[in-house]
Design an enzyme around this catalytic site. Structure first.
Site, PDB file in Angstrom:
ATOM      1  N   GLN A 156      -0.362  -8.985  -7.056  1.00  0.00           N
ATOM      2  CA  GLN A 156      -0.995 -10.300  -7.270  1.00  0.00           C
ATOM      3  C   GLN A 156      -0.104 -11.447  -8.147  1.00  0.00           C
ATOM      4  O   GLN A 156      -0.659 -12.480  -8.020  1.00  0.00           O
ATOM      5  CB  GLN A 156      -2.455 -10.304  -7.730  1.00  0.00           C
ATOM      6  CG  GLN A 156      -3.490  -9.697  -6.877  1.00  0.00           C
ATOM      7  CD  GLN A 156      -3.688 -10.513  -5.573  1.00  0.00           C
ATOM      8  OE1 GLN A 156      -3.648 -11.571  -5.410  1.00  0.00           O
ATOM      9  NE2 GLN A 156      -4.006  -9.715  -4.446  1.00  0.00           N
ATOM     10  N   SER A 206       3.899  -6.252  -3.078  1.00  0.00           N
ATOM     11  CA  SER A 206       3.750  -6.670  -1.525  1.00  0.00           C
ATOM     12  C   SER A 206       4.312  -8.029  -1.041  1.00  0.00           C
ATOM     13  O   SER A 206       3.650  -8.978  -1.722  1.00  0.00           O
ATOM     14  CB  SER A 206       2.412  -6.396  -1.178  1.00  0.00           C
ATOM     15  OG  SER A 206       2.356  -6.836   0.111  1.00  0.00           O
ATOM     16  N   ALA A 207       5.312  -8.147  -0.311  1.00  0.00           N
ATOM     17  CA  ALA A 207       5.804  -9.258   0.179  1.00  0.00           C
ATOM     18  C   ALA A 207       4.931 -10.150   0.888  1.00  0.00           C
ATOM     19  O   ALA A 207       5.069 -11.544   0.396  1.00  0.00           O
ATOM     20  CB  ALA A 207       7.128  -8.878   0.837  1.00  0.00           C
ATOM     21  N   CYS A 228     -22.552  -7.145   2.326  1.00  0.00           N
ATOM     22  CA  CYS A 228     -23.269  -7.441   3.585  1.00  0.00           C
ATOM     23  C   CYS A 228     -22.053  -8.159   4.752  1.00  0.00           C
ATOM     24  O   CYS A 228     -22.399  -8.430   5.793  1.00  0.00           O
ATOM     25  CB  CYS A 228     -24.361  -8.612   3.659  1.00  0.00           C
ATOM     26  SG  CYS A 228     -24.586  -9.231   1.939  1.00  0.00           S
ATOM     27  N   THR A 261       0.894  -1.176   0.036  1.00  0.00           N
ATOM     28  CA  THR A 261       0.008   0.071   0.042  1.00  0.00           C
ATOM     29  C   THR A 261       0.989   1.369   0.061  1.00  0.00           C
ATOM     30  O   THR A 261       0.647   2.255  -0.930  1.00  0.00           O
ATOM     31  CB  THR A 261      -1.060  -0.060   1.102  1.00  0.00           C
ATOM     32  OG1 THR A 261      -2.013  -1.108   1.013  1.00  0.00           O
ATOM     33  CG2 THR A 261      -1.737   1.151   1.330  1.00  0.00           C
TER      34      THR A 261
END
Lengths: 455, 455
Positions: B177, B194-195, B320, B70
């Site tokens: 991803q 991201s690791a 939901c 992020t």
């Protein structure tokens, strides 16, 4: 091999290591998920937050975990400034804050804000009255460290907090150097700290913001950590950080007394063992484990390398060891000698014998470094009225060495004019005068320093 | 206990764990220091950077480590936008990017910039021609993921990169991803990852910026990580991340083929085993390990809880199950059913038997959830022209359940008008019509949806 740079980093505390290993197994999942692995991670995160909040002295929902102490400071400063944008854009910090605070202040100034640095005395502490006077119209935020990271001096946080409260200004306290050692003084509005200063792992800082403090997180955010620290939580490290904080603080009182005695020994013995040394920082109101001194006529990098060869890992605020070619902003703000600077910060468990061995080794290391630079002053036969030393292009400590070499060649009352464009000269020539009992006449831009021989 | 949410997080890879433990001992010191512990840390950091750069396909000095994927995205987007501020303030992203990209875009828009979202088709992929057309005057940056994190669809990165190159626009590729599974398509200007998506620890992201790309880091910075990621490096985690990346990629080809077959089985069998199901995402151009489907007449949270009780940990994009009460922005952008949504992402090493057990359990879980909500439609004796269903205040999946119950009570050609203020209705009522072969007439604000019975 004694490692004396605990204020930079320390090996992981055994309790932290154990907690980290357990949390790698139990706390790898996303704590925002509802399935069992996520719920387990959430429990660990909640427990870590409660433990950290207890140590800080705040409510768990006032505390978030950040990726480092630096990030905690950056987020805390920018969020508090934005939250009080309507009040004004004045940011008041001490001149000796950690670089993360000063960088946040510079970014604020670059964006059109006002940055005010409160000066410090020769021990490195701010005067609460001077700090209070700086809290002028439109002050959005004030920042003060609990204790200085380079010289160990404790700041009068409680008094400054009272002044901030009276002025209606929130105070961000940088507790990085002290949170592992005991309670934080009362009165802060925001608090930042860093786990790897208390034996926790790298990758974890914490930011506490008291309820009621106006705070508007800046930059993109997400739903994690109350919207104040975006990105997937570094949960195993957070768990380890909280465990370590608890363990370290439980043993802090006894260990601090022991380390304080060892540092007192260094403070007393170094000036006895090594000539032309200045021990800096407050001798009493200080961190227990940290001491800094500077040695005339020697460069920090040579000292560090020589000590490293002897097996001692220490740090330095000398310009000659950094890539910026300027001395530490802390030493500069204190107006103390920066050349030959050595910072020693003892990790918990440091052995008395290692300190004694350091004291045994240091005099020879300094003497050898001085010899290498030919620092021995040689008085001339016929004293003259004035000598000009051209040290332009020469780096610290050479300008001061040149000065010391020729001071004996002028008559008492005569002057030495030093031309020096190294940034450290501005600090070190006056400091040399004070240490050697000579008169510092002043500086004439550019790069001209005048010294009068008085003895 | 099968964990099927690898796209959220995965347990630490054994190689990463081993590397982490070694680096806790060898890499705890400050890599900026000159003493032996610091030099050792520096060597580890350099080696990790080289390994990561090799995997990414860039030079080591183009890559920095950040505290998370992020943060890599946030820093990459803001730095690239600021670096091209003179060109313009238009930011072009696909509508199905990870929330970190969209949050960065929202922050840019809030600061007066322009944010353009490129729509996707029903499989979740952008059309390169549509993306190219969005690269209008003053475009400072474009962002595209390699593959979607919720539905697995691969994006046409090479084609979009070519269009960006032709338009002179830098492209930030979010490879979160896919980086652990193989090479990144050519043509990116900035890359983020991201690791903990590739079996590395939390707390490590990476940001690569090609030489020559204009980049101006935003916010306060320091001397670490080329001034692009302030704060003490999380070195043990970085070492573990690099080790894991190498190990995972070495085994990726074989494991991907195995997981692809398991996912194919889920894609084929679920619609056979469960009535009224939509499997979403591209069936061929997709991540090997990820599949998403949605079930009519059931809410995601009930499904997740029931599957959790059966021992399966899965994720959902249904409204939901989130705290925001809106369905996943990805499903929304694709225009597919969001109710009863289940995302399965298989970790490396997932056993065939666990997938088969999931397929054995799922039909009963869905049927029980539908029963609980009384979802069985009951046609009336005398069909009428129009029925109005008041589902105001009722949350997903109830509006669609009410609609399904009464559709049989109107004549063919007659209409059902559904009043529903739940955000998911806008997505799920048209999706229901498509799945059930009824005609979706349209929406009349506020909250009125009309459906015509055609069969």
């Amino acid at each position: 091999m004694p490692y004396f740079d605990a204020a930079s980093a320390a090996p992981l505390h055994p309790v932290a290591r154990q907690a980290l290993l357990a949390a790698l197994d139990e706390g790898w999942a996303d704590p925002a998920r509802l399935y069992r692995e996520g719920r387990r991670a959430r429990l660990l995160l909640d427990a870590a937050r409660e433990a950290a909040a207890e140590a800080v002295g705040c409510r768990p929902d006032e505390l978030v975990f950040t990726p480092s102490g630096t990030r905690a400071v950056h987020s805390g400063v920018s969020g508090a400034l934005a939250g009080r944008r309507r009040v004004g854009r004045r940011l008041v910090v001490s001149a000796v804050e950690h670089s993360s605070v000063l960088h946040a202040g510079e970014a604020h100034a670059a964006a059109g804000g006002e940055l005010v640095e409160v000066p410090v005395g020769r021990t490195g502490a701010v005067d609460p009255a001077v700090f209070a006077a700086a809290l002028g119209e439109g002050t959005a935020l004030a920042c003060l460290q609990t204790a200085n990271h380079e010289v160990g001096t404790e700041q009068p946080v409680a008094e400054v907090a009272a002044a901030c409260r009276a002025a209606g200004v929130p105070l961000l306290v940088d507790a990085a150097q002290s949170l592992g050692r005991g309670p934080v003084p009362e009165g802060w509005s925001l608090l930042a700290a860093s786990a790897h200063k208390w034996g926790g792992p790298a990758g974890v800082g914490l930011l506490a913001v008291r309820k009621g403090v106006r705070f508007a997180p800046q930059g993109p955010s997400d739903e994690r950590e109350s919207g104040r620290a975006p990105g997937f939580e570094n949960l195993p490290a957070i768990v380890a950080a909280a465990a370590s904080l608890r363990a370290v603080r439980a043993g802090a009182a006894a260990e601090d007394a022991r380390l304080r005695a060892l540092v007192d020994r260094i403070r007393t013995r170094v000036p006895e063992l090594v000539p032309d040394v200045e021990v800096v920082g407050d001798p009493v109101r200080r961190l227990p484990h940290l001491v800094t001194f500077s040695c005339l006529y020697v460069d920090g990098e040579t000292l560090l390398s020589a000590l490293d060869r002897e097996g001692f890992s220490v740090s330095s605020g000398s310009s000659c060891t950094s890539s910026t070619l300027t001395p530490s902003h802390v030493l500069r703000a204190m107006g103390v000698l920066s050349e030959g600077n050595v910072r020693i910060s003892l990790p918990d468990g440091t052995e008395e014998a290692d300190v004694d061995r350091f004291l045994a080794v240091l005099p020879g290391v300094v003497a050898a470094a001085r010899d290498r630079l030919g620092a021995a002053p040689a008085p001339a036969a016929a004293p003259v009225d004035e000598v000009v030393v051209d040290a332009l292009g020469k780096r610290c400590p050479l300008p001061v060495i040149e000065l010391a070499k020729v001071i004996g060649t002028v008559r008492v009352g005569g002057t030495v004019v030093v031309l020096a464009d190294d940034a450290a000269a501005r600090l070190d020539i006056p400091a040399w005068c004070e240490m050697r009992g000579q008169e510092y006449v002043g500086e004439a831009p550019p790069h001209t320093y005048t010294v009068r021989r008085t003895s």
